[in-house]
Motif scaffolding. Structure first.
Motif, PDB file in Angstrom:
ATOM      1  N   TRP A  73       0.811  -1.208   0.000  1.00 45.04           N
ATOM      2  CA  TRP A  73       0.000   0.000   0.000  1.00 45.04           C
ATOM      3  C   TRP A  73       0.850   1.265   0.000  1.00 45.04           C
ATOM      4  CZ3 TRP A  73      -2.774  -3.077   4.224  1.00 45.04           C
ATOM      5  CH2 TRP A  73      -3.664  -3.991   3.623  1.00 45.04           C
ATOM      6  N   LEU A  74       2.065   1.166   0.522  1.00 46.64           N
ATOM      7  CA  LEU A  74       2.983   2.302   0.451  1.00 46.64           C
ATOM      8  C   LEU A  74       3.793   2.292  -0.845  1.00 46.64           C
ATOM      9  CD1 LEU A  74       4.348   2.465   4.114  1.00 46.64           C
ATOM     10  CD2 LEU A  74       2.583   3.893   3.059  1.00 46.64           C
ATOM     11  N   ASN A  75       3.543   1.289  -1.686  1.00 44.09           N
ATOM     12  CA  ASN A  75       4.213   1.161  -2.979  1.00 44.09           C
ATOM     13  C   ASN A  75       5.729   1.093  -2.832  1.00 44.09           C
ATOM     14  OD1 ASN A  75       4.048   0.841  -5.782  1.00 44.09           O
ATOM     15  ND2 ASN A  75       4.353   3.022  -6.161  1.00 44.09           N
ATOM     16  N   GLU A  76       6.172   0.331  -1.853  1.00 42.13           N
ATOM     17  CA  GLU A  76       7.600   0.136  -1.628  1.00 42.13           C
ATOM     18  C   GLU A  76       8.069  -1.121  -2.357  1.00 42.13           C
ATOM     19  OE1 GLU A  76       9.514   2.180  -0.135  1.00 42.13           O
ATOM     20  OE2 GLU A  76       8.136   3.490   0.966  1.00 42.13           O
ATOM     21  N   PRO A  77       9.381  -1.234  -2.664  1.00 46.34           N
ATOM     22  CA  PRO A  77       9.899  -2.418  -3.356  1.00 46.34           C
ATOM     23  C   PRO A  77       9.700  -3.699  -2.542  1.00 46.34           C
ATOM     24  CG  PRO A  77      11.484  -0.621  -3.450  1.00 46.34           C
ATOM     25  CD  PRO A  77      10.414  -0.207  -2.472  1.00 46.34           C
ATOM     26  N   TYR A  78       9.496  -4.795  -3.246  1.00 49.20           N
ATOM     27  CA  TYR A  78       9.340  -6.092  -2.589  1.00 49.20           C
ATOM     28  C   TYR A  78       9.778  -7.200  -3.534  1.00 49.20           C
ATOM     29  CZ  TYR A  78       5.062  -6.044  -5.396  1.00 49.20           C
ATOM     30  OH  TYR A  78       4.177  -5.951  -6.443  1.00 49.20           O
ATOM     31  N   LEU A  79      10.140  -8.345  -2.959  1.00 48.88           N
ATOM     32  CA  LEU A  79      10.565  -9.514  -3.730  1.00 48.88           C
ATOM     33  C   LEU A  79       9.603 -10.660  -3.479  1.00 48.88           C
ATOM     34  CD1 LEU A  79      12.627 -11.100  -5.457  1.00 48.88           C
ATOM     35  CD2 LEU A  79      13.838 -11.645  -3.324  1.00 48.88           C
ATOM     36  N   PHE A 160       5.053  11.812   0.542  1.00 52.11           N
ATOM     37  CA  PHE A 160       5.022  12.067  -0.899  1.00 52.11           C
ATOM     38  C   PHE A 160       6.163  13.001  -1.303  1.00 52.11           C
ATOM     39  CE2 PHE A 160       3.747  14.013  -4.851  1.00 52.11           C
ATOM     40  CZ  PHE A 160       3.071  13.018  -5.534  1.00 52.11           C
ATOM     41  N   GLU A 161       6.350  14.087  -0.556  1.00 54.68           N
ATOM     42  CA  GLU A 161       7.375  15.059  -0.911  1.00 54.68           C
ATOM     43  C   GLU A 161       8.779  14.477  -0.723  1.00 54.68           C
ATOM     44  OE1 GLU A 161       8.414  19.790  -0.167  1.00 54.68           O
ATOM     45  OE2 GLU A 161       6.632  18.875   0.741  1.00 54.68           O
ATOM     46  N   GLU A 162       8.971  13.675   0.330  1.00 50.84           N
ATOM     47  CA  GLU A 162      10.278  13.053   0.548  1.00 50.84           C
ATOM     48  C   GLU A 162      10.613  12.074  -0.575  1.00 50.84           C
ATOM     49  OE1 GLU A 162      10.038  11.277   4.378  1.00 50.84           O
ATOM     50  OE2 GLU A 162      10.487  13.142   5.458  1.00 50.84           O
ATOM     51  N   ARG A 163       9.604  11.411  -1.095  1.00 52.38           N
ATOM     52  CA  ARG A 163       9.839  10.407  -2.126  1.00 52.38           C
ATOM     53  C   ARG A 163      10.039  11.016  -3.510  1.00 52.38           C
ATOM     54  NH1 ARG A 163       6.690   4.672  -2.697  1.00 52.38           N
ATOM     55  NH2 ARG A 163       7.592   3.990  -4.673  1.00 52.38           N
ATOM     56  N   PHE A 164       9.231  12.026  -3.846  1.00 50.06           N
ATOM     57  CA  PHE A 164       9.236  12.543  -5.211  1.00 50.06           C
ATOM     58  C   PHE A 164       9.815  13.954  -5.345  1.00 50.06           C
ATOM     59  CE2 PHE A 164       5.635   9.506  -5.014  1.00 50.06           C
ATOM     60  CZ  PHE A 164       6.161   8.554  -5.878  1.00 50.06           C
ATOM     61  N   GLY A 165      10.067  14.622  -4.224  1.00 50.62           N
ATOM     62  CA  GLY A 165      10.697  15.931  -4.279  1.00 50.62           C
ATOM     63  C   GLY A 165       9.788  17.069  -4.686  1.00 50.62           C
ATOM     64  N   VAL A 166       8.471  16.796  -4.737  1.00 47.74           N
ATOM     65  CA  VAL A 166       7.490  17.836  -5.074  1.00 47.74           C
ATOM     66  C   VAL A 166       6.276  17.683  -4.166  1.00 47.74           C
ATOM     67  CG1 VAL A 166       8.181  18.075  -7.489  1.00 47.74           C
ATOM     68  CG2 VAL A 166       6.480  16.354  -6.851  1.00 47.74           C
ATOM     69  N   LYS A 167       5.483  18.741  -4.079  1.00 50.56           N
ATOM     70  CA  LYS A 167       4.279  18.676  -3.265  1.00 50.56           C
ATOM     71  C   LYS A 167       3.172  17.926  -4.008  1.00 50.56           C
ATOM     72  CE  LYS A 167       5.174  22.904  -0.652  1.00 50.56           C
ATOM     73  NZ  LYS A 167       5.446  22.176   0.605  1.00 50.56           N
TER      74      LYS A 167
END
Length: 213
Positions: A73-79, A160-167
């Motif tokens: 749900w946080l769209n983080e990497p997984y294997l 969101f901002e920490e991940r993509f650098g925009v608001k």
């Protein structure tokens, strides 16, 4: 007394015996209004019995939320390991071969050459990966919104901002305004999240954001 409960609306999958029975009129097509009533009743009953909703289809006792599923749900990497498993690593989504026999044979034959690195194994010619899709920045943003909006906390401005650098509002100004006007989302100082009505119409909300990809 389970610690965690997942509740999903019935979907008729083509090719299943149930789909055939529905087509023949043996069972009725699922009624959307009835499903919405059942969902609201489930919310009331679960809350009355000490379950807190933390995702659109998931409830848990305090501290018993699914850490595994929250990664999705946080769209983080997984294997994903094994035949038919899906993964997201190195900006690529990939699915393994579905046949257990073929998967096991190929893994056994290729492991010595590629080593235990899953990304290297993914690119091994004739390896166990059946399908690879490279993701783009636009797809990553859209999928982060689609998945994150399923959580009760929504998509936080900070994450969101920490991940993509925009608001967030600078990427989806029209979508946020439109969904706010029709009452399907809420915007707080902390996050953009589904409203109570939005939980019943989640797919309509998700479609607004996934269209950006």
């Amino acid at each position: 007394e389970p610690e965690h409960i997942s509740l999903y609306g019935l979907q008729i999958e083509q090719g299943t015996p149930l789909a055939v029975d529905v087509e023949k009129g043996k069972y009725p097509i699922p009624d959307d209004d009835l499903a919405a009533d059942m969902y609201e009743e489930a919310q009331r009953r679960l809350a009355a019995n000490g379950f807190s909703q933390y995702e659109i289809s998931n409830w848990a006792k305090t501290g018993k939320e699914s850490e595994h599923n929250i990664i999705y749900w946080l769209n983080e990497p997984y294997l994903g390991v094994g035949p038919g498993a899906h993964s997201w690593l190195a900006n690529q989504r990939f699915a393994n071969l579905k046949s257990p026999r073929r998967y096991a044979t190929i893994i056994s034959d290729n492991y010595e050459n590629s080593g235990p690195d899953p990304v290297a194994l993914m690119h091994t010619p004739g390896g166990p990966v059946d399908q690879v899709d490279a993701t783009t920045a636009a797809v990553d943003v859209a999928e982060t919104m689609m998945m994150g909006m399923r959580l009760n906390e929504g998509v936080t401005h900070q994450r969101f901002e920490e991940r993509f650098g925009v608001k967030l509002e600078s990427v989806f100004p029209d979508e946020v305004e439109r969904l706010l006007k029709i009452g399907l989302i809420e915007v707080t100082d902390e996050a953009v999240l589904l409203s109570e009505r939005g939980r019943l119409l989640g797919n309509e909300v998700f479609a607004e954001f996934i269209g950006e990809g």
